[in-house]
Design a protein around this motif. Structure first.
Motif, short mmCIF file in Angstrom:
data_model
loop_
_atom_site.label_atom_id
_atom_site.label_comp_id
_atom_site.label_asym_id
_atom_site.label_seq_id
_atom_site.Cartn_x
_atom_site.Cartn_y
_atom_site.Cartn_z
N HIS A 143 -28.54 18.22 35.39
CA HIS A 143 -28.06 19.29 36.26
C HIS A 143 -28.60 20.62 35.77
N VAL A 144 -28.97 21.47 36.73
CA VAL A 144 -29.45 22.82 36.44
C VAL A 144 -28.60 23.79 37.25
N ARG A 145 -27.97 24.71 36.55
CA ARG A 145 -27.12 25.69 37.23
C ARG A 145 -27.58 27.09 36.85
N ILE A 146 -27.75 27.92 37.88
CA ILE A 146 -28.20 29.30 37.71
C ILE A 146 -27.16 30.22 38.33
N SER A 147 -26.83 31.27 37.61
CA SER A 147 -25.86 32.24 38.10
C SER A 147 -26.53 33.62 38.14
N GLY A 148 -26.94 34.05 39.33
CA GLY A 148 -27.57 35.36 39.47
C GLY A 148 -28.96 35.24 40.08
N ASN A 149 -29.53 36.39 40.45
CA ASN A 149 -30.87 36.45 41.00
C ASN A 149 -31.90 36.40 39.88
N ILE A 150 -33.07 35.85 40.19
CA ILE A 150 -34.12 35.64 39.19
C ILE A 150 -35.33 36.50 39.52
N ALA A 151 -35.90 37.12 38.49
CA ALA A 151 -37.19 37.79 38.58
C ALA A 151 -38.13 37.09 37.59
N TYR A 152 -39.32 36.75 38.06
CA TYR A 152 -40.25 35.94 37.27
C TYR A 152 -41.53 36.72 37.03
N VAL A 153 -41.96 36.76 35.76
CA VAL A 153 -43.23 37.39 35.38
C VAL A 153 -44.14 36.28 34.86
N PRO A 154 -45.13 35.85 35.64
CA PRO A 154 -45.99 34.73 35.22
C PRO A 154 -47.02 35.17 34.19
N ASP A 229 -30.79 39.77 38.03
CA ASP A 229 -29.81 39.44 37.00
C ASP A 229 -30.43 38.66 35.84
N ILE A 230 -31.44 37.83 36.15
CA ILE A 230 -32.07 36.98 35.16
C ILE A 230 -33.57 37.23 35.20
N TYR A 231 -34.17 37.40 34.03
CA TYR A 231 -35.61 37.67 33.94
C TYR A 231 -36.28 36.55 33.15
N LEU A 232 -37.24 35.89 33.81
CA LEU A 232 -38.04 34.85 33.17
C LEU A 232 -39.41 35.45 32.84
N LEU A 233 -39.66 35.68 31.58
CA LEU A 233 -40.86 36.37 31.14
C LEU A 233 -41.78 35.38 30.43
N ASP A 234 -42.86 35.01 31.10
CA ASP A 234 -43.78 34.01 30.56
C ASP A 234 -44.91 34.71 29.80
N ASP A 235 -44.66 34.97 28.54
CA ASP A 235 -45.62 35.58 27.62
C ASP A 235 -46.23 36.86 28.20
N PRO A 236 -45.41 37.86 28.56
CA PRO A 236 -45.95 39.07 29.18
C PRO A 236 -46.68 39.99 28.22
N LEU A 237 -46.55 39.77 26.92
CA LEU A 237 -47.16 40.67 25.94
C LEU A 237 -48.51 40.16 25.45
N SER A 238 -48.96 39.00 25.94
CA SER A 238 -50.21 38.43 25.42
C SER A 238 -51.44 39.19 25.89
N ALA A 239 -51.36 39.86 27.05
CA ALA A 239 -52.54 40.53 27.61
C ALA A 239 -52.62 42.01 27.24
N VAL A 240 -51.70 42.51 26.42
CA VAL A 240 -51.70 43.93 26.08
C VAL A 240 -51.96 44.11 24.59
N ASP A 241 -52.32 45.33 24.21
CA ASP A 241 -52.56 45.64 22.80
C ASP A 241 -51.25 45.62 22.03
N ALA A 242 -51.39 45.60 20.71
CA ALA A 242 -50.21 45.48 19.85
C ALA A 242 -49.27 46.67 20.04
N HIS A 243 -49.83 47.88 20.06
CA HIS A 243 -48.95 49.06 20.18
C HIS A 243 -48.33 49.16 21.56
N VAL A 244 -49.06 48.71 22.60
CA VAL A 244 -48.49 48.68 23.95
C VAL A 244 -47.40 47.62 24.03
N GLY A 245 -47.64 46.46 23.38
CA GLY A 245 -46.62 45.42 23.35
C GLY A 245 -45.35 45.88 22.67
#
Length: 416
Positions: A143-154, A229-245
């Motif tokens: 079973h998978v239960r989600i409570s809230g709206n989801i925003a996804y960053v691929p 309400d819920i943020y799914l962040l799929d490695d969003p810092l991999s494409a940016v520089d270290a200081h920007v990350g």
């Protein structure tokens, strides 16, 4: 073709006499067949292209439908404090019974407002867990239960062929205060100053005139502006520089960022921010091996220690490569047609004109006769020897055609 046909006809038998009547009828038939024969290769190419297109469309239309019952949506007040709850979940990508399970025995509880990191080696199933939460995988069991709206960053940012502002708003009403906060948090302020029309600059299809880091930050800004309400962040810092990350984590993902109080699931291959997470989930071969705080896991989890070791080696190699290349702090985007991302130094941003600077300009059609200047451009491009050669062949073609007509005329007169 005509000469070969006539010669074959005459040489096959002494009784075959080529008369003017037969010759002209044959020539008329050849002229009728010339058009279809010339178009035949193009028709074969079109049929091949149509076959490929039909196969792709058929494959798309016969794909399995997304199971809308794979994820149960429950109200926040009935969630018992859990934004995400997976019980004994097993998932695969296809509906085939013999296909192997990508995720097995997944048990996961994430409380509202917590920051959870998913770590593991490449291919361990981190991104697949996010896909399962989105309902894009086939649920075999559990079973998978989600409570809230989801925003996804691929991992790969999806960019519209629209202005940068429209890419961030994504159809929502404009809120200047929230918009400015998102721009600042995602480190896009400096990029807007580089654009000729600011956030009104048109972005090409798939963000072709933006760098990888800029596309990822625009995608992240879109998710922030959605105020989910819920943020799914799929490695969003991999494409940016270290200081920007570091800036993005501090102002967006971290405990003092814009997402403070939101539920955040962060898939990451970096280790510098793991100690700031409320919970770390270690994944290996599609299963959750362990979870807990950074200090506890580093002592008991061999997989986490191997992951940190490989990450440190990767970062070391990357730093050595960067030292050799010595790139600038801000990598300028590629230049396209009208150079919409040209850097303007030591100048205040010009006011946005009524006619926005667009990547795709409106085409204009000029009417009237072709001027001699156009022909002169072609002549200069072909060079004089080529022009002379083309003229000679053109004259020979015309002369051969005239000779054919003259010979046919004399031949028919002689026959009569």
């Amino acid at each position: 073709v005509s000469i070969t046909t006539f010669a074959t006809y005459v040489l096959l038998s002494d009784s075959n006499i080529l008369t003017a009547e037969k010759a002209f009828v044959s020539l008329a038939l050849f002229n009728l067949l010339r058009g279809p024969l010339v178009s035949f290769p193009n028709m074969i190419n079109s049929v091949a292209q149509a076959g490929v297109s039909s196969e792709r469309i058929g494959k798309f239309l016969t794909n399995d439908e997304v199971d809308k019952y794979a994820v149960d949506k429950i109200p926040i007040e009935l969630s018992n404090g859990n934004a995400i709850n997976i019980e004994n979940g097993s998932f695969r990508w296809s509906t085939l019974v013999d296909d192997h399970l990508v995720l097995k025995n997944i048990n996961l509880q994430i409380h509202h407002g917590s920051l959870v990191a998913l770590v593991g080696m490449v291919g361990s199933g981190k991104s697949s867990i996010l896909s399962a939460l989105l309902g894009e995988m086939i649920k075999v069991d559990g079973h998978v239960r989600i409570s809230g709206n989801i925003a996804y960053v691929p991992q790969t940012a999806w960019i519209l062929n629209a202005t940068l502002k429209e890419n961030i708003l994504f159809g929502k009403d404009f809120d200047k205060k929230l918009y400015d906060q998102v721009i600042e948090a995602c480190a896009l302020k400096q990029d807007l100053m580089m654009l000729p029309a600011g956030d009104e600059t048109e972005i090409g299809e798939k963000g072709i005139n933006l760098s990888g880091g800029q596309r990822q930050r625009v995608s992240l800004a879109r998710a922030l502006y959605s105020n989910a309400d819920i943020y799914l962040l799929d490695d969003p810092l991999s494409a940016v520089d270290a200081h920007v990350g570091a800036h993005i984590f501090r102002h967006v993902i971290g405990s003092k960022g814009l997402l403070n109080g939101k539920t955040r699931i962060l898939v990451t291959h970096g280790v510098s921010h793991l100690h700031k997470c409320d919970d770390i989930i270690v994944i290996s071969q599609g299963e959750i091996i362990d979870h807990g705080l950074y200090g506890d896991l580093i002592k008991r989890s061999n997989i986490l220690r191997e992951f940190i070791h490989s990450s440190n080696l990767s970062n070391k190699d990357q730093h050595e490569t960067n030292d050799e290349r010595r790139p600038s702090i801000s990598t300028p985007p590629i230049e396209i047609v009208t150079n919409p991302l040209e850097i303007i130094e030591n100048k205040e941003p010009e006011p946005i004109q009524e006619e926005k600077k667009k990547l795709i300009q409106k085409e204009t059609v000029q009417t009237g006769s072709v001027t001699f200047r156009v022909f002169w451009i072609y002549i200069r491009a072909c060079k004089l020897p080529m022009i002379i050669l083309i003229t000679i062949f053109f004259c020979l073609t015309t002369f051969t055609t005239l000779c054919t007509n003259i010979w046919l005329s004399k031949w028919t007169d002689k026959s009569t």
